[in-house]
Design a protein around this motif. Structure first.
Motif, mmCIF file in Angstrom:
data_model
loop_
_atom_site.group_PDB
_atom_site.id
_atom_site.type_symbol
_atom_site.label_atom_id
_atom_site.label_comp_id
_atom_site.label_asym_id
_atom_site.label_seq_id
_atom_site.Cartn_x
_atom_site.Cartn_y
_atom_site.Cartn_z
ATOM 1 N N TYR A 72 0.870 -1.216 0.028
ATOM 2 C CA TYR A 72 0.025 -0.105 -0.123
ATOM 3 C C TYR A 72 1.017 1.345 0.022
ATOM 4 N N PRO A 73 0.353 2.354 -0.366
ATOM 5 C CA PRO A 73 1.464 3.510 -0.482
ATOM 6 C C PRO A 73 1.741 3.886 0.809
ATOM 7 N N SER A 74 2.829 4.541 0.954
ATOM 8 C CA SER A 74 3.453 5.107 2.117
ATOM 9 C C SER A 74 2.623 5.909 2.744
ATOM 10 N N LYS A 75 2.029 6.831 2.021
ATOM 11 C CA LYS A 75 1.192 7.843 2.622
ATOM 12 C C LYS A 75 -0.275 7.735 1.997
ATOM 13 N N ILE A 76 -1.328 7.960 2.879
ATOM 14 C CA ILE A 76 -2.565 7.486 2.408
ATOM 15 C C ILE A 76 -3.529 8.986 2.748
ATOM 16 N N VAL A 77 -4.602 9.269 2.219
ATOM 17 C CA VAL A 77 -5.301 10.223 2.337
ATOM 18 C C VAL A 77 -6.555 9.931 3.402
ATOM 19 N N VAL A 78 -6.818 10.623 4.258
ATOM 20 C CA VAL A 78 -7.857 10.353 5.330
ATOM 21 C C VAL A 78 -8.815 11.292 5.189
ATOM 22 N N HIS A 79 -10.110 10.944 5.194
ATOM 23 C CA HIS A 79 -11.144 12.083 5.169
ATOM 24 C C HIS A 79 -12.148 11.780 6.240
ATOM 25 N N PHE A 80 -12.169 12.766 6.909
ATOM 26 C CA PHE A 80 -12.982 12.915 8.247
ATOM 27 C C PHE A 80 -14.320 13.661 7.983
ATOM 28 N N ARG A 81 -15.420 12.932 8.291
ATOM 29 C CA ARG A 81 -16.743 13.294 8.183
ATOM 30 C C ARG A 81 -17.385 13.384 9.556
ATOM 31 N N PRO A 82 -18.100 14.657 9.626
ATOM 32 C CA PRO A 82 -18.782 14.538 11.136
ATOM 33 C C PRO A 82 -19.824 13.654 10.898
ATOM 34 N N VAL A 83 -20.800 13.240 12.131
ATOM 35 C CA VAL A 83 -21.934 12.711 12.416
ATOM 36 C C VAL A 83 -22.811 13.296 13.420
ATOM 37 N N GLY A 84 -24.067 13.694 13.254
ATOM 38 C CA GLY A 84 -25.034 14.253 14.151
ATOM 39 C C GLY A 84 -24.258 15.589 14.709
ATOM 40 N N SER A 85 -24.322 15.850 16.080
ATOM 41 C CA SER A 85 -23.748 17.158 16.336
ATOM 42 C C SER A 85 -22.293 17.292 16.513
ATOM 43 N N ALA A 86 -21.541 16.487 16.186
ATOM 44 C CA ALA A 86 -20.117 16.444 16.166
ATOM 45 C C ALA A 86 -19.531 17.724 15.397
#
Length: 135
Positions: free
Chosen positions: A46-60
């Motif tokens: 797998y690549p040495s760096k990956i893209v992480v996407h954060f998505r809020p849920v509810g009242s976060a």
């Protein structure tokens, strides 16, 4: 195979917190001590760096920046600690992080392994909440 994930996310900042977090278990062994006991049975690239996407849920609370480029050898625990720091939560505060709205990964999961199995497009999507969202 070209490295398009790295080129498309090259403008994403790298997390200094995640860059400095290391797995002391692997760094403390010298070549003589490492007899292959902790090597994986199957080497999945797998690549040495990956893209992480954060998505809020509810009242976060919503992050100003939703995508981060992180090292794929980091553990999910380091990602949890990083997200808590971004949300300005204390270490004692509970946060629920779900991979693809389905499950909460174990703290000792490697991000690269999660990426290999559960990536969406060319990023790993995590949904976060301050209360349990999915069971």
């Amino acid at each position: 195979m070209s490295n398009t994930a790295d080129s498309s996310a090259s403008s994403l900042p790298q997390s200094p917190v995640l860059s400095n977090v290391s797995d002391s278990h692997h760094e403390n062994k010298t070549n003589e001590e490492n007899n292959g006991d902790d090597l994986p049975l199957v080497n999945i690239p797998y690549p040495s760096k990956i893209v992480v996407h954060f998505r809020p849920v509810g009242s976060a609370p919503i992050l100003k920046q939703k995508k981060f480029k992180v090292a794929s050898d980091k553990l999910f625990l380091s990602l949890t600690n990083f997200l808590k720091s971004q949300l300005k939560l204390s270490a004692e505060d509970k946060i629920y992080i779900y991979c693809n709205q389905v499950f909460e990964p174990s703290f000792d999961e490697r991000l690269g392994d999660l990426y290999t199995c559960f990536k969406v497009g060319k990023e790993l999507v995590f949904y976060y909440s301050l209360v349990p969202a999915w069971a």
